[in-house]
Design a protein around this motif. Sequence first.
Motif, mmCIF file in Angstrom:
data_model
loop_
_atom_site.group_PDB
_atom_site.id
_atom_site.type_symbol
_atom_site.label_atom_id
_atom_site.label_comp_id
_atom_site.label_asym_id
_atom_site.label_seq_id
_atom_site.Cartn_x
_atom_site.Cartn_y
_atom_site.Cartn_z
ATOM 1 N N ILE A 184 75.717 49.105 46.244
ATOM 2 C CA ILE A 184 76.767 48.113 46.499
ATOM 3 C C ILE A 184 77.964 48.905 46.990
ATOM 4 O O ILE A 184 78.562 49.684 46.244
ATOM 5 N N ALA A 185 78.255 48.762 48.272
ATOM 6 C CA ALA A 185 79.313 49.529 48.912
ATOM 7 C C ALA A 185 80.589 48.694 48.941
ATOM 8 O O ALA A 185 80.608 47.586 49.483
ATOM 9 N N ALA A 186 81.645 49.223 48.360
ATOM 10 C CA ALA A 186 82.904 48.491 48.260
ATOM 11 C C ALA A 186 83.980 49.137 49.127
ATOM 12 O O ALA A 186 84.077 50.363 49.210
ATOM 13 N N ALA A 187 84.777 48.283 49.749
ATOM 14 C CA ALA A 187 85.894 48.754 50.568
ATOM 15 C C ALA A 187 86.900 47.623 50.706
ATOM 16 O O ALA A 187 86.556 46.449 50.520
ATOM 17 N N ARG A 188 88.119 47.973 51.047
ATOM 18 C CA ARG A 188 89.147 46.936 51.215
ATOM 19 C C ARG A 188 88.877 46.071 52.440
ATOM 20 O O ARG A 188 89.197 44.894 52.461
ATOM 21 N N ASN A 189 88.292 46.677 53.461
ATOM 22 C CA ASN A 189 88.043 45.975 54.717
ATOM 23 C C ASN A 189 86.543 45.952 55.000
ATOM 24 O O ASN A 189 85.938 47.000 55.240
ATOM 25 N N LEU A 190 85.949 44.774 54.993
ATOM 26 C CA LEU A 190 84.506 44.662 55.206
ATOM 27 C C LEU A 190 84.083 45.111 56.596
ATOM 28 O O LEU A 190 82.950 45.585 56.784
ATOM 29 N N ASP A 191 84.970 44.971 57.577
ATOM 30 C CA ASP A 191 84.631 45.402 58.937
ATOM 31 C C ASP A 191 84.338 46.899 58.990
ATOM 32 O O ASP A 191 83.537 47.352 59.825
ATOM 33 N N SER A 192 84.959 47.662 58.100
ATOM 34 C CA SER A 192 84.797 49.109 58.118
ATOM 35 C C SER A 192 83.453 49.556 57.546
ATOM 36 O O SER A 192 83.082 50.724 57.666
ATOM 37 N N ILE A 193 82.713 48.627 56.922
ATOM 38 C CA ILE A 193 81.422 48.997 56.329
ATOM 39 C C ILE A 193 80.289 48.123 56.864
ATOM 40 O O ILE A 193 79.242 47.992 56.228
ATOM 41 N N LYS A 194 80.485 47.563 58.049
ATOM 42 C CA LYS A 194 79.412 46.789 58.679
ATOM 43 C C LYS A 194 78.169 47.646 58.898
ATOM 44 O O LYS A 194 77.038 47.166 58.781
ATOM 45 N N ASP A 195 78.385 48.911 59.234
ATOM 46 C CA ASP A 195 77.252 49.798 59.484
ATOM 47 C C ASP A 195 76.411 50.000 58.227
ATOM 48 O O ASP A 195 75.183 50.111 58.301
ATOM 49 N N LEU A 196 77.066 50.022 57.066
ATOM 50 C CA LEU A 196 76.334 50.180 55.811
ATOM 51 C C LEU A 196 75.512 48.928 55.496
ATOM 52 O O LEU A 196 74.386 49.022 54.992
ATOM 53 N N LYS A 197 76.065 47.777 55.825
ATOM 54 C CA LYS A 197 75.324 46.527 55.617
ATOM 55 C C LYS A 197 74.074 46.507 56.487
ATOM 56 O O LYS A 197 72.993 46.084 56.052
ATOM 57 N N GLU A 198 74.221 46.982 57.724
ATOM 58 C CA GLU A 198 73.069 47.030 58.637
ATOM 59 C C GLU A 198 71.999 47.994 58.141
ATOM 60 O O GLU A 198 70.809 47.807 58.410
ATOM 61 N N LEU A 199 72.419 49.002 57.380
ATOM 62 C CA LEU A 199 71.469 49.970 56.827
ATOM 63 C C LEU A 199 70.787 49.466 55.560
ATOM 64 O O LEU A 199 69.854 50.095 55.060
ATOM 65 N N GLY A 200 71.290 48.346 55.029
ATOM 66 C CA GLY A 200 70.664 47.768 53.849
ATOM 67 C C GLY A 200 71.529 47.707 52.613
ATOM 68 O O GLY A 200 71.070 47.275 51.543
ATOM 69 N N ALA A 201 72.788 48.132 52.723
ATOM 70 C CA ALA A 201 73.690 48.071 51.570
ATOM 71 C C ALA A 201 74.167 46.644 51.350
ATOM 72 O O ALA A 201 74.289 45.860 52.294
ATOM 73 N N HIS A 202 74.441 46.322 50.115
ATOM 74 C CA HIS A 202 75.176 45.089 49.812
ATOM 75 C C HIS A 202 76.654 45.466 49.859
ATOM 76 O O HIS A 202 77.085 46.408 49.190
ATOM 77 N N THR A 203 77.436 44.777 50.651
ATOM 78 C CA THR A 203 78.838 45.141 50.805
ATOM 79 C C THR A 203 79.739 44.187 50.032
ATOM 80 O O THR A 203 79.440 43.004 49.895
ATOM 81 N N LEU A 204 80.839 44.727 49.555
ATOM 82 C CA LEU A 204 81.759 43.973 48.709
ATOM 83 C C LEU A 204 83.188 44.328 49.080
ATOM 84 O O LEU A 204 83.538 45.513 49.137
ATOM 85 N N GLN A 205 83.998 43.315 49.319
ATOM 86 C CA GLN A 205 85.421 43.563 49.579
ATOM 87 C C GLN A 205 86.114 43.790 48.242
ATOM 88 O O GLN A 205 86.055 42.953 47.348
ATOM 89 N N LEU A 206 86.773 44.928 48.122
ATOM 90 C CA LEU A 206 87.377 45.280 46.845
ATOM 91 C C LEU A 206 88.565 46.195 47.056
ATOM 92 O O LEU A 206 88.483 47.181 47.800
ATOM 93 N N ASP A 207 89.655 45.860 46.409
ATOM 94 C CA ASP A 207 90.854 46.689 46.387
ATOM 95 C C ASP A 207 91.019 47.171 44.950
ATOM 96 O O ASP A 207 91.200 46.362 44.041
#
Length: 282
Positions: free
Chosen positions: A32-55
């Motif tokens: 589960i990859a967390a970042a403030r900006n989801l656009d910055s981790i689109k590549d991780l989502k494409e690789l199979g990560a679950h992405t989460l917006q988090l500050d």
Amino acid sequence: MSQNRVWFVTGTSSGIGKEIAKAVLKGGDKVIAAARNLDSIKDLKELGAHTLQLDVTLSEKQLSSLMNDAINVYGQIDILVNNAAFAIWGSIEETSEEETEKLFSTNFFGPLKLIKAVLPHMRSRRTGVIVNISSLAGVSGFKASSLYPATKFALEGLSESLKDEVQHLGIKVLVVEPGFFRTELASPNNMVIVKRTVSDYDQHYNEFDLTSIHHKQSGDPKKLAERLFDVVTQSGSAQGREIPFRLPIGDDAYPFVSSKYEKNLEELANIKDLTSGTSFQE
């Protein structure tokens, strides 16, 4: 720990955090990859990560709610990696109260809140690893960047106490102390550079300009991430080895840390006679 491991990693928009997420996926685990900006981790989502917006500067209540949402994604979190952080370039006297509070809110209180949020889950399962990404600045102070080490010293102190509090519950704590790696930490876009107002400190800035090393560091974040994966999973280069409490990492890390410890011991030996003779004479 189950082979079907789930990692929760903060600060995955770039650098070490992003590479850790990639290494986890490459190793066959879930992340589960967390970042403030989801656009910055689109590549991780494409690789199979679950992405989460988090500050990480959100309130304890908000982060606890987000942690519960994260746990519900796969039903568990096995490894929490507190990686999100930034640095301030400036002397103590020149750094504003607002800059100082923001720094501690991100680098120390954020990890603290996430640890508190995940502990009930890990305690109930009697397993888990909490990884706190510190720095060589958690081993030694650096002039002209004085408050960044302060946050890392605080994180290391918290980690050392936490280790002793939770080890009987099957939960391990790992502090990672990277040397100089080629990340965005020293980027002009990420680093806060304080307004210089005291000329007496100019010599410190002239001796070492942290911003000048941006993208010139020798350390490869990908190799760090792969080594960290091995250490946490006790596989590959760390096959059959216990998870250490501290992991200085980088070709510059071991000599730096060992030199610091040697200086501390030398200083202690020089003042040994001053350390005793202060007890009540009963």
